[in-house]
Motif scaffolding. Structure first.
Motif, PDB file in Angstrom:
ATOM      1  N   GLU A 201       8.049 -46.463   2.445  1.00  0.00           N
ATOM      2  CA  GLU A 201       8.331 -46.897   1.009  1.00  0.00           C
ATOM      3  C   GLU A 201       8.877 -48.410   1.031  1.00  0.00           C
ATOM      4  O   GLU A 201       8.558 -49.251   0.227  1.00  0.00           O
ATOM      5  CB  GLU A 201       9.174 -46.222   0.371  1.00  0.00           C
ATOM      6  CG  GLU A 201       9.588 -46.704  -1.170  1.00  0.00           C
ATOM      7  CD  GLU A 201      10.354 -45.992  -2.088  1.00  0.00           C
ATOM      8  OE1 GLU A 201      11.059 -46.354  -3.127  1.00  0.00           O
ATOM      9  OE2 GLU A 201      10.480 -44.377  -1.673  1.00  0.00           O
ATOM     10  N   VAL A 202       9.864 -48.672   2.164  1.00  0.00           N
ATOM     11  CA  VAL A 202      10.158 -50.164   2.509  1.00  0.00           C
ATOM     12  C   VAL A 202       9.113 -51.024   2.712  1.00  0.00           C
ATOM     13  O   VAL A 202       9.224 -52.109   2.244  1.00  0.00           O
ATOM     14  CB  VAL A 202      11.254 -49.760   3.406  1.00  0.00           C
ATOM     15  CG1 VAL A 202      11.799 -51.536   3.952  1.00  0.00           C
ATOM     16  CG2 VAL A 202      12.464 -49.204   3.177  1.00  0.00           C
ATOM     17  N   ARG A 203       8.122 -50.626   3.487  1.00  0.00           N
ATOM     18  CA  ARG A 203       7.094 -51.546   3.936  1.00  0.00           C
ATOM     19  C   ARG A 203       6.010 -51.780   2.846  1.00  0.00           C
ATOM     20  O   ARG A 203       5.310 -52.779   2.970  1.00  0.00           O
ATOM     21  CB  ARG A 203       6.186 -50.936   5.065  1.00  0.00           C
ATOM     22  CG  ARG A 203       6.914 -50.747   6.313  1.00  0.00           C
ATOM     23  CD  ARG A 203       6.006 -50.093   7.345  1.00  0.00           C
ATOM     24  NE  ARG A 203       5.462 -49.167   6.985  1.00  0.00           N
ATOM     25  CZ  ARG A 203       5.664 -47.873   7.577  1.00  0.00           C
ATOM     26  NH1 ARG A 203       6.748 -47.704   8.225  1.00  0.00           N
ATOM     27  NH2 ARG A 203       5.146 -46.845   7.303  1.00  0.00           N
TER      28      ARG A 203
ATOM     29  N   SER B 182      22.931 -53.887 -18.897  1.00  0.00           N
ATOM     30  CA  SER B 182      23.215 -54.905 -18.396  1.00  0.00           C
ATOM     31  C   SER B 182      23.317 -54.851 -16.820  1.00  0.00           C
ATOM     32  O   SER B 182      23.467 -55.885 -16.277  1.00  0.00           O
ATOM     33  CB  SER B 182      24.846 -55.282 -18.779  1.00  0.00           C
ATOM     34  OG  SER B 182      25.863 -54.439 -18.346  1.00  0.00           O
ATOM     35  N   VAL B 183      23.120 -53.491 -16.294  1.00  0.00           N
ATOM     36  CA  VAL B 183      23.023 -53.577 -14.790  1.00  0.00           C
ATOM     37  C   VAL B 183      21.487 -53.043 -14.370  1.00  0.00           C
ATOM     38  O   VAL B 183      21.671 -52.511 -13.348  1.00  0.00           O
ATOM     39  CB  VAL B 183      24.317 -52.406 -14.357  1.00  0.00           C
ATOM     40  CG1 VAL B 183      25.541 -53.105 -14.531  1.00  0.00           C
ATOM     41  CG2 VAL B 183      24.198 -50.984 -14.921  1.00  0.00           C
ATOM     42  N   ALA B 184      20.741 -53.307 -15.256  1.00  0.00           N
ATOM     43  CA  ALA B 184      19.536 -52.735 -15.007  1.00  0.00           C
ATOM     44  C   ALA B 184      18.974 -53.623 -13.793  1.00  0.00           C
ATOM     45  O   ALA B 184      19.038 -54.751 -13.642  1.00  0.00           O
ATOM     46  CB  ALA B 184      18.518 -52.771 -16.112  1.00  0.00           C
ATOM     47  N   THR B 185      18.361 -52.904 -12.877  1.00  0.00           N
ATOM     48  CA  THR B 185      17.713 -53.448 -11.546  1.00  0.00           C
ATOM     49  C   THR B 185      16.626 -54.161 -11.846  1.00  0.00           C
ATOM     50  O   THR B 185      15.603 -53.442 -12.544  1.00  0.00           O
ATOM     51  CB  THR B 185      17.703 -52.479 -10.539  1.00  0.00           C
ATOM     52  OG1 THR B 185      18.934 -51.683 -10.218  1.00  0.00           O
ATOM     53  CG2 THR B 185      17.235 -53.004  -8.813  1.00  0.00           C
ATOM     54  N   ASN B 186      16.550 -55.441 -11.296  1.00  0.00           N
ATOM     55  CA  ASN B 186      15.123 -56.063 -11.393  1.00  0.00           C
ATOM     56  C   ASN B 186      14.439 -56.099 -10.086  1.00  0.00           C
ATOM     57  O   ASN B 186      15.108 -56.121  -9.020  1.00  0.00           O
ATOM     58  CB  ASN B 186      15.104 -57.301 -12.147  1.00  0.00           C
ATOM     59  CG  ASN B 186      16.102 -58.425 -11.551  1.00  0.00           C
ATOM     60  OD1 ASN B 186      16.089 -58.589 -10.067  1.00  0.00           O
ATOM     61  ND2 ASN B 186      16.853 -58.969 -12.266  1.00  0.00           N
ATOM     62  N   GLU B 187      13.304 -56.614  -9.834  1.00  0.00           N
ATOM     63  CA  GLU B 187      12.853 -56.825  -8.693  1.00  0.00           C
ATOM     64  C   GLU B 187      13.232 -57.930  -7.817  1.00  0.00           C
ATOM     65  O   GLU B 187      13.259 -57.519  -6.550  1.00  0.00           O
ATOM     66  CB  GLU B 187      11.053 -57.047  -8.735  1.00  0.00           C
ATOM     67  CG  GLU B 187      10.366 -56.985  -7.422  1.00  0.00           C
ATOM     68  CD  GLU B 187       8.906 -56.972  -7.569  1.00  0.00           C
ATOM     69  OE1 GLU B 187       8.396 -57.571  -6.621  1.00  0.00           O
ATOM     70  OE2 GLU B 187       8.344 -56.812  -8.622  1.00  0.00           O
TER      71      GLU B 187
ATOM     72  N   ARG C  56      14.748 -57.239  -4.079  1.00  0.00           N
ATOM     73  CA  ARG C  56      14.093 -58.012  -2.872  1.00  0.00           C
ATOM     74  C   ARG C  56      15.398 -58.552  -2.065  1.00  0.00           C
ATOM     75  O   ARG C  56      15.375 -58.644  -1.032  1.00  0.00           O
ATOM     76  CB  ARG C  56      13.283 -59.039  -3.526  1.00  0.00           C
ATOM     77  CG  ARG C  56      11.877 -58.444  -4.001  1.00  0.00           C
ATOM     78  CD  ARG C  56      10.628 -58.844  -3.020  1.00  0.00           C
ATOM     79  NE  ARG C  56       9.550 -57.999  -3.742  1.00  0.00           N
ATOM     80  CZ  ARG C  56       8.894 -56.979  -3.239  1.00  0.00           C
ATOM     81  NH1 ARG C  56       9.167 -56.660  -1.890  1.00  0.00           N
ATOM     82  NH2 ARG C  56       7.945 -56.639  -3.534  1.00  0.00           N
ATOM     83  N   ARG C  57      16.321 -59.183  -2.937  1.00  0.00           N
ATOM     84  CA  ARG C  57      17.585 -59.807  -2.187  1.00  0.00           C
ATOM     85  C   ARG C  57      18.094 -58.592  -1.393  1.00  0.00           C
ATOM     86  O   ARG C  57      18.703 -58.974  -0.343  1.00  0.00           O
ATOM     87  CB  ARG C  57      18.498 -60.320  -3.312  1.00  0.00           C
ATOM     88  CG  ARG C  57      18.206 -61.740  -3.738  1.00  0.00           C
ATOM     89  CD  ARG C  57      19.071 -62.645  -4.264  1.00  0.00           C
ATOM     90  NE  ARG C  57      19.588 -62.094  -5.705  1.00  0.00           N
ATOM     91  CZ  ARG C  57      18.742 -61.998  -6.772  1.00  0.00           C
ATOM     92  NH1 ARG C  57      17.944 -62.546  -6.939  1.00  0.00           N
ATOM     93  NH2 ARG C  57      19.392 -61.485  -7.737  1.00  0.00           N
TER      94      ARG C  57
END
Length: 177
Positions: free
Chosen positions: A76-78, A141-146, A150-151
């Motif tokens: 999944e990380v790859r 307000s804390v929804a994760t974005n891509e 990535r960071r």
């Protein structure tokens, strides 16, 4: 015994030329298919037989299709198309398995390898993966974005580098040297 037969089949001058192993036991399969000798890798083939609708279907694979749960997490990380819904739990499980369970390393000991802003980001990564894997974030307000994910993936890689486990990271992400 089976591994020694496989080794014998890989030597071109021996009497055993081919071995077919049929099994429904995944653990047995992993044990006999472990490739500790380089001579085997180009001579092994992997096939899965499935019976659907009364017909048997045989599918060939270039590499061993059987993976451990840990290997599936790294898969999944790859994956280039990042799944921001599951990535937090995936990173947490990898870090817990590799460092905490297998290595006996505490997350605070990992954070100590970083300095300045990177130390804050690393600590933040641990908070982020624990929050995202143990609950569903309902607050917009804390929804994760891509971009955020990535960071954190970059920091995830740096954890392995700074703790002298870069070789493991490269192996699991299939990145050369």
């Amino acid at each position: 015994m089976i591994r020694s037969l496989i080794d014998e089949a890989c030597r071109s001058n021996d009497q055993v030329k081919q071995i077919l192993i049929l099994t429904h036991n995944i653990y047995f399969h992993k044990e006999v298919s472990l490739d500790h000798k380089q001579t085997r890798s180009n001579k092994q083939t992997f096939w899965i037989v499935r019976k659907t609708g009364g017909l048997s279907e045989i599918t060939g694979f270039e590499r061993n299709p059987i993976r451990s749960s840990y290997e599936l997490l790294w898969e999944e990380v790859r994956t280039p198309s990042l799944n921001i819904v599951t990535i937090q739990n995936t990173l947490r499980r990898i870090l817990e398995n590799y460092f905490t369970i297998f290595g006996g390393v505490d997350r605070d000991d990992i954070v100590k390898h970083f300095e300045g802003d990177e130390k804050l980001i690393c600590a933040s990564l641990f908070s982020w993966i624990n929050a995202g894997s143990h609950s569903i974030m309902d607050d917009l307000s804390v929804a994760t974005n891509e971009g955020t994910a990535r960071r954190y993936l970059e920091v995830f890689e740096k954890i392995f580098v700074k703790t002298d486990h870069a070789a493991h990271y490269r192996m699991m992400t299939e990145r050369p040297g």
